[in-house]
Design a protein around this motif. Structure first.
Motif, PDB file in Angstrom:
ATOM      1  N   LEU A   1      23.753  40.051   5.609  1.00  0.00           N
ATOM      2  CA  LEU A   1      23.181  38.891   4.974  1.00  0.00           C
ATOM      3  C   LEU A   1      22.873  39.024   3.552  1.00  0.00           C
ATOM      4  O   LEU A   1      23.350  38.060   2.678  1.00  0.00           O
ATOM      5  N   TYR A   2      22.289  40.228   3.027  1.00  0.00           N
ATOM      6  CA  TYR A   2      22.192  40.525   1.740  1.00  0.00           C
ATOM      7  C   TYR A   2      23.269  40.494   0.667  1.00  0.00           C
ATOM      8  O   TYR A   2      23.185  39.892  -0.286  1.00  0.00           O
ATOM      9  N   ARG A   3      24.320  41.177   1.429  1.00  0.00           N
ATOM     10  CA  ARG A   3      25.624  41.046   0.730  1.00  0.00           C
ATOM     11  C   ARG A   3      26.311  39.687   0.602  1.00  0.00           C
ATOM     12  O   ARG A   3      26.569  39.240  -0.493  1.00  0.00           O
TER      13      ARG A   3
ATOM     14  N   GLY B   1      16.551  41.118   0.730  1.00  0.00           N
ATOM     15  CA  GLY B   1      16.396  41.189   2.119  1.00  0.00           C
ATOM     16  C   GLY B   1      17.220  42.303   2.508  1.00  0.00           C
ATOM     17  O   GLY B   1      17.438  43.439   1.980  1.00  0.00           O
ATOM     18  N   HIS B   2      17.816  42.370   3.964  1.00  0.00           N
ATOM     19  CA  HIS B   2      18.700  43.411   4.226  1.00  0.00           C
ATOM     20  C   HIS B   2      19.900  42.772   5.369  1.00  0.00           C
ATOM     21  O   HIS B   2      20.166  41.593   5.100  1.00  0.00           O
ATOM     22  N   ALA B   3      20.540  43.691   5.836  1.00  0.00           N
ATOM     23  CA  ALA B   3      21.704  42.949   6.633  1.00  0.00           C
ATOM     24  C   ALA B   3      21.285  41.984   7.786  1.00  0.00           C
ATOM     25  O   ALA B   3      22.173  40.935   7.638  1.00  0.00           O
ATOM     26  N   GLY B   4      20.152  42.090   8.304  1.00  0.00           N
ATOM     27  CA  GLY B   4      19.815  41.097   9.410  1.00  0.00           C
ATOM     28  C   GLY B   4      19.039  39.799   8.984  1.00  0.00           C
ATOM     29  O   GLY B   4      19.014  38.699   9.522  1.00  0.00           O
TER      30      GLY B   4
ATOM     31  N   SER C   1      20.690  36.802  10.414  1.00  0.00           N
ATOM     32  CA  SER C   1      22.113  36.979  10.794  1.00  0.00           C
ATOM     33  C   SER C   1      22.400  37.616  12.152  1.00  0.00           C
ATOM     34  O   SER C   1      21.555  37.780  12.838  1.00  0.00           O
ATOM     35  N   ILE C   2      23.623  37.799  12.242  1.00  0.00           N
ATOM     36  CA  ILE C   2      23.809  38.478  13.640  1.00  0.00           C
ATOM     37  C   ILE C   2      24.922  39.769  13.424  1.00  0.00           C
ATOM     38  O   ILE C   2      25.071  40.040  12.185  1.00  0.00           O
ATOM     39  N   PRO C   3      24.653  40.544  14.360  1.00  0.00           N
ATOM     40  CA  PRO C   3      25.209  41.964  13.938  1.00  0.00           C
ATOM     41  C   PRO C   3      26.953  41.869  13.410  1.00  0.00           C
ATOM     42  O   PRO C   3      27.690  41.060  14.062  1.00  0.00           O
ATOM     43  N   GLY C   4      27.098  42.620  12.337  1.00  0.00           N
ATOM     44  CA  GLY C   4      28.578  42.745  11.919  1.00  0.00           C
ATOM     45  C   GLY C   4      28.640  41.571  10.540  1.00  0.00           C
ATOM     46  O   GLY C   4      29.601  41.700   9.874  1.00  0.00           O
ATOM     47  N   PHE C   5      27.508  41.011  10.142  1.00  0.00           N
ATOM     48  CA  PHE C   5      27.655  40.175   8.912  1.00  0.00           C
ATOM     49  C   PHE C   5      26.411  40.426   8.313  1.00  0.00           C
ATOM     50  O   PHE C   5      25.288  40.298   8.582  1.00  0.00           O
TER      51      PHE C   5
ATOM     52  N   GLY D   1      28.034  17.370  11.531  1.00  0.00           N
ATOM     53  CA  GLY D   1      29.183  18.398  11.775  1.00  0.00           C
ATOM     54  C   GLY D   1      28.957  19.736  11.459  1.00  0.00           C
ATOM     55  O   GLY D   1      30.035  20.278  11.009  1.00  0.00           O
ATOM     56  N   TYR D   2      27.798  20.305  11.328  1.00  0.00           N
ATOM     57  CA  TYR D   2      27.589  21.684  10.765  1.00  0.00           C
ATOM     58  C   TYR D   2      28.076  22.788  11.776  1.00  0.00           C
ATOM     59  O   TYR D   2      27.931  23.856  11.922  1.00  0.00           O
ATOM     60  N   ALA D   3      28.124  22.175  13.270  1.00  0.00           N
ATOM     61  CA  ALA D   3      28.184  23.298  14.286  1.00  0.00           C
ATOM     62  C   ALA D   3      29.481  24.007  14.160  1.00  0.00           C
ATOM     63  O   ALA D   3      29.698  25.190  14.664  1.00  0.00           O
ATOM     64  N   ARG D   4      30.514  23.535  13.443  1.00  0.00           N
ATOM     65  CA  ARG D   4      31.729  24.387  13.231  1.00  0.00           C
ATOM     66  C   ARG D   4      31.703  25.381  12.063  1.00  0.00           C
ATOM     67  O   ARG D   4      32.573  26.383  11.768  1.00  0.00           O
ATOM     68  N   ASP D   5      30.610  25.396  11.061  1.00  0.00           N
ATOM     69  CA  ASP D   5      30.599  26.458  10.171  1.00  0.00           C
ATOM     70  C   ASP D   5      30.251  27.746  10.682  1.00  0.00           C
ATOM     71  O   ASP D   5      29.654  28.057  11.712  1.00  0.00           O
ATOM     72  N   ARG D   6      30.680  28.751   9.988  1.00  0.00           N
ATOM     73  CA  ARG D   6      30.583  30.220  10.229  1.00  0.00           C
ATOM     74  C   ARG D   6      28.959  30.498   9.979  1.00  0.00           C
ATOM     75  O   ARG D   6      28.393  31.196  10.697  1.00  0.00           O
ATOM     76  N   VAL D   7      28.625  29.992   8.629  1.00  0.00           N
ATOM     77  CA  VAL D   7      27.157  30.158   8.446  1.00  0.00           C
ATOM     78  C   VAL D   7      26.599  28.694   8.469  1.00  0.00           C
ATOM     79  O   VAL D   7      27.052  28.029   7.589  1.00  0.00           O
ATOM     80  N   VAL D   8      25.332  28.561   9.109  1.00  0.00           N
ATOM     81  CA  VAL D   8      24.679  27.331   9.287  1.00  0.00           C
ATOM     82  C   VAL D   8      23.849  27.197   8.087  1.00  0.00           C
ATOM     83  O   VAL D   8      22.878  28.023   7.843  1.00  0.00           O
TER      84      VAL D   8
END
Length: 645
Positions: free
Chosen positions: A88-90, A104-107, A82-86, A32-39
């Protein structure tokens, strides 16, 4: 030796990557992890050196951030994409109380943590992402730099764009788009058929395109269809020539397939007179190809073997049905295809048996050996425009329509008088094609092997075996037809590319142990643990076959995502038959879906205990043996009888 060693290590890495991807997809679907914003997923069976690659693939396909953790005892090492707009490091900064180290960094990012913190990390990062990842952010978007026409893309332009390099993070390659280009031809390429090769046209300009890892789009494409494409232009250097090639990043249909008649009218002409027959033939192909594509893309050989499987009684008692009507849905009142019965589909095989029993004709054909010829479509167009009639044998109904459409658009002389013929056409259209070909009003016919015997009776002197025949039975149909039709020249332009594609389809038709293991694991994740109560169909319920087919399509999609890009619905059907015969599944005609059984131990079960598996393996071995012979044997010997096969 060093190159071979590197290749071996690369193959091992790819196998590890495929296993981790299959495990991850199983977890997502099963837990049921398909609905998570972050997997966020973890496993002790994963190698930490490969999790970053798999996380990248998952983030690209799911279009949401993905963290994968390789567990080693009480510790875990993770990689994230990650995807653009999120950023990941933060996000990891926000969850740092659960982490031992991170960077890491944003992506992309890497981190470590105690194994007991996995669930807490999942909950914390998803809570953080709720306000930062709205639903519309999880829809992939390509930012195109410019919309152009194919005419704009020249060698000079590509050289000028190259001056913007080096490209990388912060300076991506220029991404261009074209809208409404016409598909002239499309096919799968690559060792496993995972890439897409296209030839497109706009305002008389032709361009080659390659879409890496876009082979899955082939089932939704047809010659003549209008496409919107996003791509990076490049230069292809080959044999001393330089030409523009489009590296396709994404594509979509512009709209419904449109075939324009020579007089400019875009409508279905009701008059079946000979003057309008070709317009009608091509227009109706545009109507039924999108709906019947799953079956029409299959080589005629595969279709014939699926029907033969049922007729021989293999898989008896299982809800497997390869009747063509399952793949074709027509609306009431709309023109459609004749639904061919199993007996009709097998007629070619029965006809072949009687032909083999007959004496060899005295008439001898002369082979023209051009095996391995590059740029086959262009070569065929030149041959078609040469004026003399030709019967061209291709592997599948789709290829017949595709190449005929290509010749109709490219040729300027006799080659424009082209038609196609395959067993899915209504009988009256097949008869009309033969009459026009015999009377010289059609100059070129593209046909599948089961149609060749009838069409060769037109008495024209040239035959082109465009694709490598899949097995000796296919070749005997073609060879006997050439002799009986008194064909003077048989051109043989097929080559190793056909063999690679044929092996991909044979891999789909004949599931091996690795795929069967993945399929069984997916079934357990999808349907529950062994011993579950099977879901049965209520008495008299209609449409159960359609639901079973949808289930097969669903499992095939999961297998493709799990690293088996060649998997099709019939791959799943054959795999389920093998697993049922081995006692690993419970499946009967009154069940919607199979149910896993207890295997009774950890011993390997011999696959040869399954009649279906033995039959498929023999079929595959004979086909590969024949194909290798057809590629290497002297052309003169190919035109002789080969009882040894």
């Amino acid at each position: 030796e060093l190159a071979a060693e590197l290749d071996r290590h690369n193959r091992e890495r790819q196998q590890v990557e495929s296993r981790i991807l299959a495990d991850a997809l199983g977890m997502i679907d099963g837990e049921g992890y398909a609905r998570d914003r972050v997997v966020v997923l973890a496993s002790p069976a994963w190698h930490p050196g490969v999790t970053g690659i798999v996380a990248s693939r998952l983030a690209e396909s799911l279009y949401r951030p993905v963290l994968l953790v390789a567990l080693d005892g009480e510790e875990g090492r993770g990689s994230g994409r990650s995807i653009p707009g999120f950023h990941l490091y933060r996000a990891l900064q926000h969850c740092r109380e659960y982490l031992t180290t991170f960077g890491g960094h944003a992506g992309a990012a890497g981190f470590s943590l105690p194994a007991g913190h996995i669930d807490a990390l999942r909950e914390s990062i998803n809570q953080y992402a709720l306000s930062l990842i709205p639903p519309d952010l999880m829809v992939p978007v390509l930012e195109v730099d410019a919309r152009v026409s194919l005419e704009d893309i020249s060698v000079q332009l590509v050289n000028e764009l190259a001056m913007l390099s080096p490209h990388g993070h912060g300076n991506p390659e220029p991404l261009l788009s074209c809208l409404g280009v016409s598909v002239i031809s499309c096919r799968e390429v690559g060792r496993d058929g995972s890439h897409l090769k296209l030839l497109v046209k706009e305002n008389g300009i032709l361009r080659d395109g390659i879409g890496f890892h876009l082979g899955g789009h082939l089932d939704n494409l047809a010659a003549g269809e209008a496409l919107d494409m996003a791509f990076v232009p490049s230069l292809d250097h080959w044999n001393g020539t330089v030409r523009v090639q489009l590296e396709i990043k994404d594509l979509r249909r512009t709209g419904d397939l449109k075939v324009v008649s020579p007089n400019g009218e875009d409508r279905l002409l009701p008059d079946r007179a000979k003057g309008h027959f070709l317009d009608t033939l091509f227009k109706e192909a545009g109507d039924y190809l999108p709906r019947a594509a799953p079956l029409l893309f299959l080589p005629a050989f595969v279709q014939r073997k699926l029907v033969e499987y049922e007729q021989k009684g293999y898989g008896a008692g299982l809800p497997l049905h390869y009747h063509p009507s399952l793949f074709l849905c027509t609306s009431a009142g709309q023109p459609g295809l004749e639904i061919i019965s199993g007996a009709t589909c097998a007629a070619a095989g029965e006809g072949l048996d009687s032909m083999m029993a007959a004496h060899e004709p005295e008439f001898s054909c002369r082979p023209v050996d051009c095996r391995g010829r590059p740029e086959r479509p262009s070569w065929l167009a030149g041959l078609a425009d040469g004026g003399k009639p030709a019967l061209v044998v291709v592997s599948s109904p789709h290829r017949a329509v595709e190449l005929a459409t290509y010749l109709r658009r490219i040729c300027s002389g006799p080659g424009k008088k082209v038609a196609f013929c395959h067993s899915w056409l209504p009988p009256e259209q097949r008869t009309m094609v033969k009459e026009l070909f015999t009377g010289g009003q059609i100059n070129v016919v593209l046909a599948t092997p089961d149609m060749v015997s009838t069409l060769s009776e037109a008495g024209h002197g040239r035959m082109v075996v465009y694709h490598l025949p899949y097995d000796h039975g296919d070749w005997e149909m073609i060879r006997k037809a050439a002799h009986r039709g008194k064909v003077d020249y048989v051109y043989l332009p097929f080559g190793p590319d056909d063999h690679r594609q044929a092996r991909a389809y044979l891999a789909a038709l004949v599931p091996e142990r690795d795929l069967l293991a993945r399929l069984y694991a997916l079934l357990r994740q999808e349907l529950g643990s062994p011993g579950s109560v099977p879901r049965k169909m209520p008495a008299g319920e209609n449409g159960h076959r359609g639901e079973q087919q949808l289930f097969l399509y669903h499992l095939a999609g999961l297998l493709r995502r799990a690293g088996c890009p060649w998997a099709r619905s019939f791959t799943v059907g054959m795999g389920l038959a093998v697993l049922t015969e081995l006692g690993l599944l419970q499946w009967s005609p009154d069940q919607y879906r199979p149910v896993p059984r207890h295997s009774g131990g950890r011993e390997k079960i011999p696959l040869a205990a399954s009649p279906t598996y033995r039959w498929l393996q023999e079929l595959k071995e004979r086909a590969i043996k024949w194909q290798k012979y057809a590629l290497q044997a002297p052309a003169d010997l190919l035109m002789e009888c080969h009882p040894g096969f």
